[in-house]
Scaffold this motif. Structure first.
Motif, PDB file in Angstrom:
ATOM      1  N   ASP A   1       1.571  17.202  23.806  1.00 45.37           N
ATOM      2  CA  ASP A   1       2.182  17.997  25.164  1.00 45.37           C
ATOM      3  C   ASP A   1       1.096  18.646  25.668  1.00 45.37           C
ATOM      4  N   PHE A   2       0.830  18.683  26.935  1.00 46.18           N
ATOM      5  CA  PHE A   2      -0.146  19.497  27.696  1.00 46.18           C
ATOM      6  C   PHE A   2       0.703  20.607  28.527  1.00 46.18           C
ATOM      7  N   SER A   3       0.170  21.593  28.569  1.00 43.37           N
ATOM      8  CA  SER A   3       0.486  22.647  29.688  1.00 43.37           C
ATOM      9  C   SER A   3      -0.549  23.396  30.130  1.00 43.37           C
ATOM     10  N   MET A   4      -0.338  23.984  31.512  1.00 45.08           N
ATOM     11  CA  MET A   4      -1.515  24.956  31.811  1.00 45.08           C
ATOM     12  C   MET A   4      -1.185  26.361  31.889  1.00 45.08           C
ATOM     13  N   GLU A   5      -2.048  27.085  31.200  1.00 46.43           N
ATOM     14  CA  GLU A   5      -1.727  28.708  30.762  1.00 46.43           C
ATOM     15  C   GLU A   5      -2.957  29.211  31.319  1.00 46.43           C
ATOM     16  N   ASN A   6      -2.640  30.153  32.553  1.00 47.56           N
ATOM     17  CA  ASN A   6      -3.870  30.938  32.989  1.00 47.56           C
ATOM     18  C   ASN A   6      -5.081  30.223  33.552  1.00 47.56           C
ATOM     19  N   GLY A   7      -4.719  29.075  33.851  1.00 43.74           N
ATOM     20  CA  GLY A   7      -5.782  27.969  34.702  1.00 43.74           C
ATOM     21  C   GLY A   7      -6.465  27.078  33.517  1.00 43.74           C
ATOM     22  N   TYR A   8      -6.039  27.410  32.258  1.00 44.48           N
ATOM     23  CA  TYR A   8      -6.721  26.235  31.295  1.00 44.48           C
ATOM     24  C   TYR A   8      -5.665  25.420  30.506  1.00 44.48           C
ATOM     25  N   PRO A   9      -5.884  24.003  30.112  1.00 46.28           N
ATOM     26  CA  PRO A   9      -5.107  23.550  29.454  1.00 46.28           C
ATOM     27  C   PRO A   9      -4.891  23.841  28.088  1.00 46.28           C
ATOM     28  N   LYS A  10      -3.652  23.723  27.908  1.00 41.57           N
ATOM     29  CA  LYS A  10      -3.011  24.061  26.435  1.00 41.57           C
ATOM     30  C   LYS A  10      -2.356  22.780  25.672  1.00 41.57           C
ATOM     31  N   MET A  11      -2.623  22.423  24.455  1.00 42.50           N
ATOM     32  CA  MET A  11      -2.032  21.156  23.963  1.00 42.50           C
ATOM     33  C   MET A  11      -1.163  21.829  22.802  1.00 42.50           C
TER      34      MET A  11
END
Length: 608
Positions: A598-608
């Protein structure tokens, strides 16, 4: 690190050699316990010791034990010929492969004994079988003198088949134990010449077009012979060999003369003397020879006087010569068109589409074929126009009589002269590949066949989507290859599928075990003849062959054979000595799913 098991290098001591490391997971204190520069692998933990294989003593893989308490190493097996392979630990034994058998090492007694294994088998994978889809195994192909029959080299055998109706002749039947290749039909129609390694070395043979007894022509033990060409009078054959020699064979006497010998190769595909042709009167040979500049140059050789003449300089790439049927011109291809384009990314100069056909006017004083018509010239008789029976060549000032054909430069290959002009292959799409060449094995369908005519200076496309072609001796018909499709058509416009050859009557019985023996011997010869060190790294190469050849009858698949060949050439202790290809047997693969993420965007960066 890289395992040496399938790298075909024994006694490897380079930076990628394997070591044994140990450590506690919780502490992460991993450290190497083997410091030897060679290979240490297949670790197996048992009680207070670690068992593994290593070639640390004499380069032969043996079993060892490391004692964690005393930090001492003990050699458990002491073979000095074949490696200990693929050890696996059980409760009280280690099973391993040695030579062609399995052995058990007793952890208590420290003794090894062979495991007697008998597996009744029908050996279905090496049974004699009828070859299906023989068109997939075509190596070289040719035509009869008038183009009525096709001559194909299929999986090491020679087949003479009709282009329309007629009998298919298996010229070299049931010859799985030897490899026959490069068959060509004599212009007088009497003989088929080919190479065979039935003696253990490649030699030149003749046979009737319908088969029968072979006539051995050479007895010199040539290596890697290629591209034989008959003289128009059917008295001589020229061919190239591994030693970069262009050899001239008198068919009647078997006498061999070296026309010339190359000294350079580009360490890839272009080496020595690879393109050559005969003049129509059989008195001259034109050939291209690789030079120190790594460009091939065109030379002429007079068969009668044994003189050589340089035609082009070493500053340009010149190849694929072909005499005009009337004996007045020598055509060839040359990369002399320098019109670079700029790369969008790095703004480098890129040279593409450099090749044009060139025309050498053989006799000084003859007019250019593109000279304006003159009434006085047209008063000459037809007999004076042709010099096919006696080609006249002025052997100086070649560059002053060398002119480009008015053809758009491109990526061109395989020029052949025909009446009134010439043929060539053209690749119209750019390819990210420096070394581009065309031979009979080319299964691509990305070439166009063009014809250029001198009289009207017209360049036309005859065929599209092919990979190779050959002309009949009378230059009125051609055979083409497009992938695994073959056809024979009259010289003129055609499309793939026209004149298609029918392979239904090609019945080749293949003896796989006989093939395996031939393949093993050929692999051994290839290393003998091509390895960079004539001293074979100090090995007795004949002894090495005997050392492994005795296992060939026990190979049950082509994969077994490849592995055995790999073991043999691994004795050379050299990198990039690989084995690949062949009728490999693959089990049915079963696909399985993989965990996703699962990926999400936090503070403009992708988080896995």
């Amino acid at each position: 690190r890289i395992s040496r098991e399938f790298r075909n290098w024994k006694r490897y001591k380079g930076g990628m050699a394997q070591d044994i490391w140990v450590g506690e997971i919780s502490k992460g204190d991993y450290r190497p316990i083997t410091k030897f520069r060679g290979t240490d692998n297949f670790p197996m933990w048992h009680e207070s010791g670690l068992y593994f294989t290593s070639d640390s003593i004499d380069g032969t893989m043996n079993l060892y034990r490391y004692d964690f308490k005393t930090e001492q190493f003990t050699q458990l097996t002491k073979y000095n010929d074949y490696d200990v392979k693929y050890p696996s630990l059980g409760p009280n034994h280690i099973v391993y492969q040695y030579a062609g058998s399995l052995y058990l090492y007793d952890l208590n007694s420290g003794q090894s004994k062979q495991v007697p294994i008998e597996i009744p088998s029908d050996r279905t994978l090496v049974r004699r079988f009828l070859l299906e889809n023989p068109e997939k195994y075509v190596y070289t192909f040719d035509l009869s003198p008038k183009g009525k029959r096709a001559l194909l080299n299929i999986r090491g055998e020679i087949v003479n088949m009709p282009t329309e109706k007629g009998v298919t002749y298996h010229v070299t039947p049931n010859s799985s134990a030897s490899r026959e290749k490069s068959a060509i039909w004599s212009p007088d129609g009497k003989w088929i010449a080919f190479f065979s390694d039935k003696t253990g070395e490649e030699e030149l043979y003749l046979v009737s077009p319908t088969g029968g007894e072979w006539k051995q022509i050479t007895k010199n033990g040539f290596a890697f012979c290629t591209n034989p060409k008959w003289s128009p009078n059917s008295k001589f054959i020229i061919f190239h060999d591994k030693f970069m020699r262009l050899n001239l064979v008198d068919v009647a006497s078997g006498t061999i003369k070296v026309v010339d010998q190359g000294e350079y190769d580009d360490a890839w595909y272009e080496w020595g003397i690879q393109t050559y042709c005969w003049s129509p009167d059989s008195r001259w040979i034109a050939y291209s020879k690789m030079e120190q500049s790594l460009y091939p140059s065109i030379f002429l050789y007079n068969v009668q006087t044994k003189e050589h003449f340089r035609v082009t300089s070493s500053m340009t790439k010149d190849w694929s010569p072909s005499f005009s049927p009337d004996g007045k011109y020598l055509y060839f291809l040359s990369n002399r068109t320098f019109k670079p384009i700029m790369g969008f990314v790095d703004q480098n100069h890129i040279f593409l589409n450099m090749t044009k056909p060139y025309i050498l006017i053989l006799k000084e004083g003859d007019l250019s074929p593109f000279a304006p018509a003159n009434d006085a010239d047209q008063e000459k008789s037809a007999a004076e126009e042709s010099r096919a029976d006696k080609v006249l060549i002025t052997t100086e000032n070649f560059s002053e009589r060398n002119i480009p054909a008015p053809v758009k430069a491109g990526n061109l290959f395989r020029l052949e002269a025909v009446d009134g002009g010439l043929l060539y292959l053209k690749k119209t799409e750019n390819e990210f590949l420096k070394y581009q060449f065309v031979n009979d094995e080319n299964q691509a369908r990305n070439l166009e066949l063009h014809r250029f005519t001198l009289k009207d200076q017209k360049d036309e496309t005859l065929m599209e989507g092919i990979g190779q072609y050959h002309l009949s001796a009378d230059k009125k018909r051609l055979i083409y290859r497009a992938g695994n499709k073959f056809g024979v058509v009259d010289l003129g416009k055609a499309k793939v599928g026209d004149g298609a050859l029918n392979f239904k009557n090609v019945t080749l019985w293949i003896d796989k075990l006989a093939e395996f023996k031939q393949m093993f011997a050929e692999a051994w010869r290839i290393e003998r003849d091509w390895f960079y060190d004539p001293n074979m790294h100090g090995l007795n190469w004949s002894k090495v062959r005997k050392f492994y050849e005795k296992f060939v009858p026990f190979c049950g698949t082509r994969g077994d054979l490849n592995y055995l060949i790999g073991e043999m050439i691994a004795e050379l202790n050299a990198g990039h000595t690989y084995v690949y290809g062949g009728d490999l047997e693959h089990g049915k693969s079963v696909s399985c799913g993989l965990l996703g993420a699962d990926f999400s965007m936090e503070n403009g960066y992708p988080k896995m």
